[in-house]
Write an enzyme that holds these catalytic residues in place. Structure first.
Site, PDB file in Angstrom:
ATOM      1  N   ASP A   1      20.166   2.947  17.341  1.00  0.00           N
ATOM      2  CA  ASP A   1      19.108   1.987  17.050  1.00  0.00           C
ATOM      3  C   ASP A   1      17.825   2.475  17.704  1.00  0.00           C
ATOM      4  OD1 ASP A   1      18.056  -0.634  16.178  1.00  0.00           O
ATOM      5  OD2 ASP A   1      17.876  -1.014  18.319  1.00  0.00           O
ATOM      6  N   SER A   2      16.724   1.866  17.319  1.00  0.00           N
ATOM      7  CA  SER A   2      15.442   2.210  17.934  1.00  0.00           C
ATOM      8  C   SER A   2      15.409   1.816  19.410  1.00  0.00           C
ATOM      9  CB  SER A   2      14.313   1.507  17.191  1.00  0.00           C
ATOM     10  OG  SER A   2      14.556   0.114  17.149  1.00  0.00           O
TER      11      SER A   2
ATOM     12  N   TYR B   1      10.299   0.897  16.309  1.00  0.00           N
ATOM     13  CA  TYR B   1      10.072   1.685  15.087  1.00  0.00           C
ATOM     14  C   TYR B   1       9.328   0.849  14.025  1.00  0.00           C
ATOM     15  CZ  TYR B   1      13.707   5.249  16.312  1.00  0.00           C
ATOM     16  OH  TYR B   1      14.457   6.258  16.889  1.00  0.00           O
ATOM     17  N   GLY B   2       9.444  -0.478  14.166  1.00  0.00           N
ATOM     18  CA  GLY B   2       9.057  -1.397  13.084  1.00  0.00           C
ATOM     19  C   GLY B   2       7.638  -1.329  12.568  1.00  0.00           C
TER      20      GLY B   2
ATOM     21  N   CYS C   1      19.837  -0.033  13.074  1.00  0.00           N
ATOM     22  CA  CYS C   1      18.430  -0.419  12.979  1.00  0.00           C
ATOM     23  C   CYS C   1      18.040  -0.696  11.522  1.00  0.00           C
ATOM     24  CB  CYS C   1      17.585   0.731  13.537  1.00  0.00           C
ATOM     25  SG  CYS C   1      15.829   0.405  13.512  1.00  0.00           S
ATOM     26  N   ASN C   2      17.554  -1.881  11.266  1.00  0.00           N
ATOM     27  CA  ASN C   2      17.132  -2.230   9.896  1.00  0.00           C
ATOM     28  C   ASN C   2      15.945  -1.380   9.448  1.00  0.00           C
ATOM     29  OD1 ASN C   2      18.280  -5.145   8.780  1.00  0.00           O
ATOM     30  ND2 ASN C   2      18.471  -4.891  10.986  1.00  0.00           N
ATOM     31  N   THR C   3      15.040  -1.109  10.384  1.00  0.00           N
ATOM     32  CA  THR C   3      13.853  -0.331  10.044  1.00  0.00           C
ATOM     33  C   THR C   3      14.259   1.085   9.611  1.00  0.00           C
ATOM     34  OG1 THR C   3      12.546  -1.629  11.590  1.00  0.00           O
ATOM     35  CG2 THR C   3      11.671   0.516  10.984  1.00  0.00           C
TER      36      THR C   3
ATOM     37  N   GLU D   1      12.764  -9.545  23.285  1.00  0.00           N
ATOM     38  CA  GLU D   1      12.884  -8.594  24.399  1.00  0.00           C
ATOM     39  C   GLU D   1      12.357  -9.178  25.703  1.00  0.00           C
ATOM     40  OE1 GLU D   1      12.102  -4.496  23.674  1.00  0.00           O
ATOM     41  OE2 GLU D   1      13.365  -4.512  21.903  1.00  0.00           O
TER      42      GLU D   1
ATOM     43  N   CYS E   1      16.822  -7.804  10.852  1.00  0.00           N
ATOM     44  CA  CYS E   1      16.343  -7.092  12.040  1.00  0.00           C
ATOM     45  C   CYS E   1      17.358  -7.325  13.147  1.00  0.00           C
ATOM     46  CB  CYS E   1      14.969  -7.628  12.455  1.00  0.00           C
ATOM     47  SG  CYS E   1      14.375  -6.915  14.001  1.00  0.00           S
ATOM     48  N   THR E   2      17.598  -6.270  13.916  1.00  0.00           N
ATOM     49  CA  THR E   2      18.622  -6.341  14.967  1.00  0.00           C
ATOM     50  C   THR E   2      18.424  -7.481  15.959  1.00  0.00           C
ATOM     51  OG1 THR E   2      17.212  -4.737  16.108  1.00  0.00           O
ATOM     52  CG2 THR E   2      19.207  -3.893  15.021  1.00  0.00           C
ATOM     53  N   HIS E   3      17.146  -7.853  16.197  1.00  0.00           N
ATOM     54  CA  HIS E   3      16.864  -8.840  17.240  1.00  0.00           C
ATOM     55  C   HIS E   3      17.042 -10.291  16.780  1.00  0.00           C
ATOM     56  CE1 HIS E   3      15.098  -5.251  18.875  1.00  0.00           C
ATOM     57  NE2 HIS E   3      14.652  -5.856  19.956  1.00  0.00           N
TER      58      HIS E   3
HETATM   59  N1  DGL Z   1      15.778  -2.292  15.524  1.00  0.00           N
HETATM   60  C1  DGL Z   1      14.634  -2.688  14.738  1.00  0.00           C
HETATM   61  C2  DGL Z   1      15.118  -3.278  13.405  1.00  0.00           C
HETATM   62  O1  DGL Z   1      16.239  -3.705  13.268  1.00  0.00           O
HETATM   63  C3  DGL Z   1      13.762  -3.678  15.471  1.00  0.00           C
HETATM   64  C4  DGL Z   1      12.975  -3.077  16.624  1.00  0.00           C
HETATM   65  C5  DGL Z   1      12.001  -2.021  16.185  1.00  0.00           C
HETATM   66  O2  DGL Z   1      10.986  -2.351  15.526  1.00  0.00           O
HETATM   67  O3  DGL Z   1      12.251  -0.872  16.471  1.00  0.00           O
HETATM   68  O4  DGL Z   1      14.367  -3.290  12.479  1.00  0.00           O
END
Ligand code: DGL
Length: 279
Positions: free
Chosen positions: A16-17, A48-49, A79-81, A158, A190-192
Site C-alpha cells: 500500500d502507499s 499517492y492519492g 491501495c485503491n489509488t 491518520e 479507499c483503504t482508510h
Molecule cells: N491507500 C490509498 C488508497 O486506498 C489512500 C492513501 C493515499 O492517498 O495514498 O487510495
C-alpha cells in the site's frame, strides 16, 4: 521480470502507499491466519492519492519488485489509488498473480444494489481514473454510478480524527451529493475509509449498504489462492499454526508503528526499513 513460485509456504505480499493497506491485511489475517505475510507500506512517499498516473505507476512498479524479491507467491495491491491507476499496466509485466481492490469491490456493489444506483468514494486519483465505474459498467451497463473524491478523509483518519465533530461536518458536506441522488450502495474505495464506517453509515442512513473493497478483496484472494493450489499446508491443520508477519516500510519504522498500531488495534512490531529507490 518477477518469477512465479509454486512454493505453498512462500509468503503472500501485500502493499500500500502507507498504513491504509493494514485494513486489508486485517481482513486477510481473519481468513488466512496460517499464511506467512510480507506487508510493504510506502510511508516515505505517501500519500499517492493526489499524484499523477505516471508517478503512481512508477511507485507501484517499485513496490511490486520489492515484494517479488521477497519471493512472494501472490500479491495483493491493497491501495485503491494504485489499483485504479497503475495496476492494469503493471499486471501485464508480472509473472506473479497480482490482485487489486477495484474489481472485488465493484463486483460486490453490482450484486448488492437493488435500485441500480451505486456511489463510489475515494482519493482524487482513484475517482479521476474512473476505474470503479468502468468495471461496474462492463458488468452491468445500465447501472448508474456516482463518483466522488473525499481527499480530507485520509489525513483525518491518520490523525485519529475518527468520531470527532469536525469529521462529521466534513463527511456531511462531502456526502450530501450522494444522498441527493438516492444511492442504495456506497463503495468505500479507499483503504482508510473503513475506519470511518460508523460516521459514513450515520450520515447515509440504514437504507444504504456500505461496501468495503478491502474485505471483498480478502475474500477474492482466499478464493484465488485456493484455486491456484497455493494455500499454505498449515491450512489443513486444526488448529492451524499462525503464519509469520513481517512489515517493511520506506521511512523510519517509528513513523509507521504508532499509526499502524491504531489501525491494527494492537502493537505492531517486526518492522524493517527498505530503500525503495533501489527497486
Ligand atoms: N491507500 C490509498 C488508497 O486506498 C489512500 C492513501 C493515499 O492517498 O495514498 O487510495
Amino acid at each position: 521480470m518477477n518469477t512465479p513460485t509454486n512454493n505453498r509456504t512462500a509468503p503472500i505480499g501485500i502493499f500500500d502507499s502507507g498504513v491504509g493497506g493494514l485494513t486489508v491485511l486485517k481482513e486477510i489475517l481473519e481468513l488466512l491466519p496460517f499464511e506467512n505475510i510480507v506487508y510493504f507500506g510506502d510511508v516515505g512517499r505517501t500519500p499517492y492519492g493526489g499524484r499523477s498516473k505516471e508517478i503512481i505507476t512508477q511507485f507501484t512498479k517499485q513496490d511490486i519488485s520489492f515484494l517479488a524479491e521477497q519471493k512472494v507467491k501472490f500479491i495483493i495491491c491493497a491501495c485503491n489509488t494504485a489499483s485504479s491507476t497503475a495496476l492494469e499496466e503493471v499486471q501485464k509485466g508480472s509473472e506473479i498473480e497480482i490482485i487489486g481492490v477495484i474489481e472485488p469491490g465493484a463486483k460486490a456493489a453490482v450484486e448488492k444494489t437493488k435500485n441500480g444506483k451505486i456511489g463510489i468514494i475515494g482519493t482524487v486519483a482513484t475517482i479521476n481514473s474512473n476505474a470503479y465505474a468502468s468495471y461496474i459498467h462492463s458488468l452491468e451497463p445500465q447501472l448508474k454510478v456516482f463518483s466522488l473524491a473525499c481527499p480530507l478523509f485520509v489525513p483525518l483518519v491518520e490523525e485519529g480524527y475518527i468520531d470527532k465533530e469536525a469529521t462529521y461536518l466534513i463527511a456531511r458536506d462531502y456526502l450530501q451529493t450522494m444522498k441527493d441522488v438516492s444511492i442504495d450502495t456506497l463503495v468505500l474505495g479507499c483503504t482508510h475509509y473503513p475506519l470511518l464506517k460508523e460516521v459514513i453509515g450515520d450520515i447515509m442512513g440504514d437504507a444504504v449498504t456500505l461496501l468495503d473493497s478491502g474485505e471483498e478483496t480478502a475474500k477474492e484472494s482466499f478464493r484465488r489462492i485456493t484455486t491456484s493450489g497455493l494455500l499454505h499446508p498449515y491450512s489443513s491443520q486444526v488448529p492451524a499454526p499462525e503464519g509469520e508477519l513481517k512489515y517493511f516500510v520506506s521511512d523510519v519504522p517509528e513513523k509507521f508503528s504508532s499509526v499502524a498500531s491504531r489501525f491494527m488495534g494492537k502493537e505492531v512490531t517486526n518492522i524493517t526499513r527498505v530503500d525503495i529507490s533501489k527497486y
